[in-house]
Write a protein that holds these residues in place. Structure first.
Motif, mmCIF file in Angstrom:
data_model
loop_
_atom_site.group_PDB
_atom_site.id
_atom_site.type_symbol
_atom_site.label_atom_id
_atom_site.label_comp_id
_atom_site.label_asym_id
_atom_site.label_seq_id
_atom_site.Cartn_x
_atom_site.Cartn_y
_atom_site.Cartn_z
ATOM 1 N N THR A 227 -11.306 42.810 -51.326
ATOM 2 C CA THR A 227 -11.387 41.206 -50.335
ATOM 3 C C THR A 227 -13.493 41.089 -49.737
ATOM 4 O O THR A 227 -13.371 42.280 -48.675
ATOM 5 N N ARG B 149 -14.068 41.064 -46.189
ATOM 6 C CA ARG B 149 -14.166 42.190 -45.251
ATOM 7 C C ARG B 149 -14.985 42.132 -45.417
ATOM 8 O O ARG B 149 -14.922 43.430 -44.006
ATOM 9 N N HIS B 150 -15.781 42.492 -46.348
ATOM 10 C CA HIS B 150 -16.774 44.208 -45.845
ATOM 11 C C HIS B 150 -18.124 43.052 -45.991
ATOM 12 O O HIS B 150 -19.278 44.306 -46.077
#
Length: 235
Positions: free
Chosen positions: A55, A58-59
């Motif tokens: 996803t 999220r990063h």
């Protein structure tokens, strides 16, 4: 799969190589038909096909989601990876010669994977990417380890009517010059060939290296799905 391999072998590879030189990307004619694209896109929901899901938000990679295939790869993905590699290896070796690099890429994809696995890069990297309205992908490079083959492929799975926005965008960071931007007009079933990290650029003093990054602009409506084919495996 033999017909697919024959279609790839019959592509005008000198013209594609010249486009990579001139524009930083090359775009093939349509290689996959609508049914094959739809089947690949639908496989996104089959958890057994994939080793991991990312996803992006999220990063800090952007917004959207992508899934890495597990081995064994689907037949069409395996066929594309195997058939595209040899002509791309010839281009990659020409780039190494221009830049005076020691990298000599083997003639078969099997040999490249053996090299990757010997260096601790055993995980498959082909992936399906899915973007919905508001999603985008920040500029990036797909390296995955110390061995990174210098070219990769992106196959458009969605039809023109499936989404708006979501342009595949390349940025070339040229030493001592302003950056250059290209938007790739890829359509369903076509393959975009792009650099992974950098490309040779001819200057007044000879060949130099330009860093390359790619991303996807914001999808305005609908759903956009692509198949990414990275030829080296991941650590």
């Amino acid at each position: 799969m033999q017909n697919l391999k024959n279609r790839i072998a019959a592509l005008d590879w000198p013209t594609l190589a010249q486009s990579l030189d001139d524009l930083g990307y090359a775009l093939t004619p349509r290689v996959l038909d609508t049914e094959t694209c739809a089947a690949l896109a639908a496989s996104y929901h089959d958890d057994s096909r994939f080793r991991s899901t990312v996803t992006m938000a999220r990063h800090g990679f952007g917004k959207g989601e992508y899934r890495y295939f597990a081995y064994p790869l689907p037949d069409v993905v395996q066929a594309l990876r195997t058939a595209l590699y040899p002509p791309l290896a010839a281009i990659a070796n020409m780039w190494s010669e221009r830049l005076g690099l020691p990298d000599i890429w083997p003639g078969t994809h099997e040999a490249l994977l053996a090299r990757c696995h010997a260096f601790g890069q055993p995980r498959p990297t082909p992936l399906l990417l899915r973007y919905r309205a508001g999603d985008y992908n920040c500029l990036h490079q797909d390296l995955y380890g110390p061995i990174h083959f210098p070219l990769q492929a992106i196959v458009m799975l969605s039809g023109d009517e499936s989404y708006t926005g979501g342009a595949l965008t390349l940025v070339e960071n040229r030493p001592r010059l302003q950056s250059r931007v290209e938007v790739v007009p890829i359509r369903q079933g076509q393959i975009a060939l792009i650099p992974v990290r950098d490309k040779p650029r001819l200057t007044s003093t000879g060949w130099s290296k330009s860093a390359m990054r790619h991303g996807v602009s914001t999808v305005l409506s609908g759903e956009r799905q692509t198949l990414g084919i990275i030829f080296h495996d991941a650590s």
